[in-house]
Design a protein around this motif. Structure first.
Motif, PDB file in Angstrom:
ATOM      1  N   ALA A 171      -8.584  15.159  43.484  1.00 27.76           N
ATOM      2  CA  ALA A 171      -8.871  16.184  43.286  1.00 27.76           C
ATOM      3  C   ALA A 171      -9.881  15.921  42.316  1.00 27.76           C
ATOM      4  O   ALA A 171     -11.080  16.701  42.068  1.00 27.76           O
ATOM      5  CB  ALA A 171      -7.686  17.413  42.797  1.00 27.76           C
ATOM      6  N   ALA A 172      -9.559  14.780  41.415  1.00 28.76           N
ATOM      7  CA  ALA A 172     -10.626  14.558  39.969  1.00 28.76           C
ATOM      8  C   ALA A 172     -11.820  13.930  40.906  1.00 28.76           C
ATOM      9  O   ALA A 172     -12.839  13.848  40.528  1.00 28.76           O
ATOM     10  CB  ALA A 172      -9.902  13.682  39.129  1.00 28.76           C
ATOM     11  N   ARG A 195     -13.109  14.267  43.882  1.00 28.87           N
ATOM     12  CA  ARG A 195     -13.788  15.235  44.499  1.00 28.87           C
ATOM     13  C   ARG A 195     -14.642  16.208  43.571  1.00 28.87           C
ATOM     14  O   ARG A 195     -15.969  16.389  43.602  1.00 28.87           O
ATOM     15  CB  ARG A 195     -12.818  16.391  45.220  1.00 28.87           C
ATOM     16  CG  ARG A 195     -12.487  15.851  46.863  1.00 28.87           C
ATOM     17  CD  ARG A 195     -12.036  16.818  47.663  1.00 28.87           C
ATOM     18  NE  ARG A 195     -10.630  17.512  47.045  1.00 28.87           N
ATOM     19  CZ  ARG A 195      -9.419  17.183  47.050  1.00 28.87           C
ATOM     20  NH1 ARG A 195      -9.152  16.025  47.748  1.00 28.87           N
ATOM     21  NH2 ARG A 195      -8.441  17.777  46.601  1.00 28.87           N
ATOM     22  N   ALA A 196     -14.133  16.508  42.373  1.00 29.35           N
ATOM     23  CA  ALA A 196     -14.642  17.405  41.332  1.00 29.35           C
ATOM     24  C   ALA A 196     -15.827  16.446  40.701  1.00 29.35           C
ATOM     25  O   ALA A 196     -16.983  16.784  40.475  1.00 29.35           O
ATOM     26  CB  ALA A 196     -13.704  17.660  40.238  1.00 29.35           C
ATOM     27  N   ALA A 197     -15.620  15.043  40.595  1.00 31.97           N
ATOM     28  CA  ALA A 197     -16.867  14.253  40.092  1.00 31.97           C
ATOM     29  C   ALA A 197     -17.831  14.169  40.914  1.00 31.97           C
ATOM     30  O   ALA A 197     -18.814  14.152  40.801  1.00 31.97           O
ATOM     31  CB  ALA A 197     -16.190  12.881  39.853  1.00 31.97           C
ATOM     32  N   SER A 208     -18.627  16.485  43.513  1.00 30.68           N
ATOM     33  CA  SER A 208     -19.464  17.627  43.428  1.00 30.68           C
ATOM     34  C   SER A 208     -20.129  17.776  42.232  1.00 30.68           C
ATOM     35  O   SER A 208     -21.306  18.815  42.296  1.00 30.68           O
ATOM     36  CB  SER A 208     -18.355  18.894  43.698  1.00 30.68           C
ATOM     37  OG  SER A 208     -17.523  18.951  42.441  1.00 30.68           O
ATOM     38  N   SER A 209     -20.035  17.461  41.283  1.00 32.79           N
ATOM     39  CA  SER A 209     -20.714  17.741  39.916  1.00 32.79           C
ATOM     40  C   SER A 209     -22.189  16.945  39.715  1.00 32.79           C
ATOM     41  O   SER A 209     -23.006  16.769  39.097  1.00 32.79           O
ATOM     42  CB  SER A 209     -19.924  17.567  38.691  1.00 32.79           C
ATOM     43  OG  SER A 209     -19.557  16.156  38.508  1.00 32.79           O
TER      44      SER A 209
END
Length: 69
Positions: A60-61, A63-65, A67-68
């Motif tokens: 999840a981390a 994917r978040a990185a 997408s940002s």
């Protein structure tokens, strides 16, 4: 089929109770061995669950990185 920590713990508790009620030594020994096995399986299930949660959090981390960016 994956079993849960709770399932294994319940089985271990049942084996421990059966060992306490056993009048024959061989039956008591068998139930104590079963209890140990169930507790080992419960420990393993808990470790797998913890590792799975850690892996999910890492993904999840990541994917978040991504997408940002």
């Amino acid at each position: 089929m994956s079993q849960s920590y709770e399932f294994y713990t319940e089985r271990a508790d049942a084996a421990a109770a059966a060992a306490k009620q056993a009048t024959l030594d061989n039956v008591r020994d068998r139930e104590l061995r079963a209890e140990k096995t169930w507790r080992d399986l419960a420990k393993q299930a808990r470790a797998v669950s913890v590792q799975r949660a850690k892996t999910e959090a890492e993904k999840a981390a990541a994917r978040a990185a991504e997408s940002s960016v």
